[in-house]
Design a protein around this motif. Sequence first.
Motif, PDB file in Angstrom:
ATOM      1  N   TYR A  38       0.845  -1.199   0.000  1.00  0.00           N
ATOM      2  CA  TYR A  38       0.000   0.000   0.000  1.00  0.00           C
ATOM      3  C   TYR A  38       0.880   1.250   0.000  1.00  0.00           C
ATOM      4  O   TYR A  38       1.888   1.279   0.723  1.00  0.00           O
ATOM      5  CB  TYR A  38      -0.837   0.076   1.283  1.00  0.00           C
ATOM      6  CG  TYR A  38      -1.751  -1.079   1.547  1.00  0.00           C
ATOM      7  CD1 TYR A  38      -3.065  -1.061   1.101  1.00  0.00           C
ATOM      8  CD2 TYR A  38      -1.314  -2.183   2.281  1.00  0.00           C
ATOM      9  CE1 TYR A  38      -3.923  -2.117   1.378  1.00  0.00           C
ATOM     10  CE2 TYR A  38      -2.166  -3.242   2.556  1.00  0.00           C
ATOM     11  CZ  TYR A  38      -3.463  -3.200   2.100  1.00  0.00           C
ATOM     12  OH  TYR A  38      -4.318  -4.250   2.366  1.00  0.00           O
ATOM     13  N   LYS A  41      -0.084   6.541   2.587  1.00  0.00           N
ATOM     14  CA  LYS A  41      -1.327   7.290   2.852  1.00  0.00           C
ATOM     15  C   LYS A  41      -2.541   6.369   2.838  1.00  0.00           C
ATOM     16  O   LYS A  41      -3.464   6.533   3.624  1.00  0.00           O
ATOM     17  CB  LYS A  41      -1.511   8.415   1.837  1.00  0.00           C
ATOM     18  CG  LYS A  41      -0.693   9.632   2.126  1.00  0.00           C
ATOM     19  CD  LYS A  41      -1.043  10.759   1.189  1.00  0.00           C
ATOM     20  CE  LYS A  41      -0.212  11.986   1.524  1.00  0.00           C
ATOM     21  NZ  LYS A  41      -0.510  13.104   0.647  1.00  0.00           N
ATOM     22  N   VAL A  42      -2.554   5.402   1.934  1.00  0.00           N
ATOM     23  CA  VAL A  42      -3.670   4.447   1.864  1.00  0.00           C
ATOM     24  C   VAL A  42      -3.688   3.594   3.129  1.00  0.00           C
ATOM     25  O   VAL A  42      -4.741   3.377   3.733  1.00  0.00           O
ATOM     26  CB  VAL A  42      -3.572   3.565   0.595  1.00  0.00           C
ATOM     27  CG1 VAL A  42      -4.597   2.444   0.618  1.00  0.00           C
ATOM     28  CG2 VAL A  42      -3.735   4.419  -0.657  1.00  0.00           C
ATOM     29  N   TRP A  43      -2.510   3.108   3.547  1.00  0.00           N
ATOM     30  CA  TRP A  43      -2.424   2.313   4.767  1.00  0.00           C
ATOM     31  C   TRP A  43      -2.897   3.114   5.976  1.00  0.00           C
ATOM     32  O   TRP A  43      -3.608   2.593   6.843  1.00  0.00           O
ATOM     33  CB  TRP A  43      -1.001   1.799   4.979  1.00  0.00           C
ATOM     34  CG  TRP A  43      -0.882   0.989   6.242  1.00  0.00           C
ATOM     35  CD1 TRP A  43      -0.284   1.371   7.396  1.00  0.00           C
ATOM     36  CD2 TRP A  43      -1.398  -0.323   6.468  1.00  0.00           C
ATOM     37  NE1 TRP A  43      -0.388   0.367   8.335  1.00  0.00           N
ATOM     38  CE2 TRP A  43      -1.072  -0.688   7.793  1.00  0.00           C
ATOM     39  CE3 TRP A  43      -2.109  -1.228   5.683  1.00  0.00           C
ATOM     40  CZ2 TRP A  43      -1.432  -1.908   8.339  1.00  0.00           C
ATOM     41  CZ3 TRP A  43      -2.455  -2.455   6.236  1.00  0.00           C
ATOM     42  CH2 TRP A  43      -2.123  -2.779   7.546  1.00  0.00           C
ATOM     43  N   GLU A  44      -2.515   4.379   6.054  1.00  0.00           N
ATOM     44  CA  GLU A  44      -2.960   5.217   7.175  1.00  0.00           C
ATOM     45  C   GLU A  44      -4.475   5.334   7.208  1.00  0.00           C
ATOM     46  O   GLU A  44      -5.085   5.353   8.275  1.00  0.00           O
ATOM     47  CB  GLU A  44      -2.296   6.588   7.099  1.00  0.00           C
ATOM     48  CG  GLU A  44      -0.813   6.544   7.436  1.00  0.00           C
ATOM     49  CD  GLU A  44      -0.068   7.829   7.128  1.00  0.00           C
ATOM     50  OE1 GLU A  44      -0.642   8.745   6.484  1.00  0.00           O
ATOM     51  OE2 GLU A  44       1.114   7.913   7.521  1.00  0.00           O
ATOM     52  N   GLY A  45      -5.113   5.382   6.037  1.00  0.00           N
ATOM     53  CA  GLY A  45      -6.577   5.400   5.973  1.00  0.00           C
ATOM     54  C   GLY A  45      -7.180   4.098   6.484  1.00  0.00           C
ATOM     55  O   GLY A  45      -8.207   4.100   7.179  1.00  0.00           O
ATOM     56  N   ALA A  48      -6.918   4.088  10.194  1.00  0.00           N
ATOM     57  CA  ALA A  48      -7.942   4.980  10.758  1.00  0.00           C
ATOM     58  C   ALA A  48      -9.292   4.273  10.816  1.00  0.00           C
ATOM     59  O   ALA A  48     -10.030   4.411  11.802  1.00  0.00           O
ATOM     60  CB  ALA A  48      -8.034   6.263   9.929  1.00  0.00           C
ATOM     61  N   GLU A  49      -9.627   3.498   9.786  1.00  0.00           N
ATOM     62  CA  GLU A  49     -10.885   2.741   9.782  1.00  0.00           C
ATOM     63  C   GLU A  49     -10.862   1.664  10.871  1.00  0.00           C
ATOM     64  O   GLU A  49     -11.857   1.456  11.561  1.00  0.00           O
ATOM     65  CB  GLU A  49     -11.134   2.097   8.419  1.00  0.00           C
ATOM     66  CG  GLU A  49     -11.549   3.083   7.348  1.00  0.00           C
ATOM     67  CD  GLU A  49     -12.870   3.779   7.678  1.00  0.00           C
ATOM     68  OE1 GLU A  49     -13.862   3.088   8.006  1.00  0.00           O
ATOM     69  OE2 GLU A  49     -12.902   5.020   7.613  1.00  0.00           O
ATOM     70  N   ASP A 105      -5.981   0.823  -5.330  1.00  0.00           N
ATOM     71  CA  ASP A 105      -5.030   1.624  -4.570  1.00  0.00           C
ATOM     72  C   ASP A 105      -3.989   0.777  -3.840  1.00  0.00           C
ATOM     73  O   ASP A 105      -3.386   1.222  -2.870  1.00  0.00           O
ATOM     74  CB  ASP A 105      -5.766   2.523  -3.577  1.00  0.00           C
ATOM     75  CG  ASP A 105      -6.651   1.741  -2.619  1.00  0.00           C
ATOM     76  OD1 ASP A 105      -6.729   0.503  -2.743  1.00  0.00           O
ATOM     77  OD2 ASP A 105      -7.263   2.372  -1.743  1.00  0.00           O
TER      78      ASP A 105
END
Length: 145
Positions: A38, A41-45, A48-49, A105
Amino acid sequence: MDTKGRLMVPSNLKKQLPDLEKEGLVVNRGFEKHLVVYPKKVWEGIVAELSKLNPYEKKTREFIRFFTRGATELNVDATGRILLPKALLEFAGIQSEVILACQFDKIEVWDKAAYDSLLDNEPENFANLAEEVMGGQGRRDANGN
C-alpha cells in the motif's frame, strides 16, 4: 526479485506514485497467500478505519491482530528497490519469480506459480459471480462507504 528479497519497483509504477520515495510504502499479508503493498497514505486510511472498530468485541480484536500482523513500512532505495521482509515472503511462499497485480489503490505481490494456479481455477460460472458481486449489494458509494 533478487535473492535478498529486494524487489525492483517497475518504472511505470513509480510514475503513478510520484511521492513514493518521500512517503514510502507499507507491505502486509494478504487474505490469501500473497502480500499487499500500500502507499503509506492508503495504509494510514485503513488504520484509521480499524481504529473506529469496537475494541470490546473479541472478533474485532482478533481481526485487527491478524490483519495487521506483519505490516511493515518499506522505503525505496537509491536503485528503485524495496526490501520485502523474509517472514512475509515465507508466508506468501514467494521464492524468486513474482507477479505484481495492481488492485485500485494497492499492489498484490504473488509467487508466480501461486498466481498462475489462482487464475487457472476461474469460477465455473464467472457471470454468476459477477452478478452476485456487482449486482448492487456490497457496493461502496462515491465516498467509499
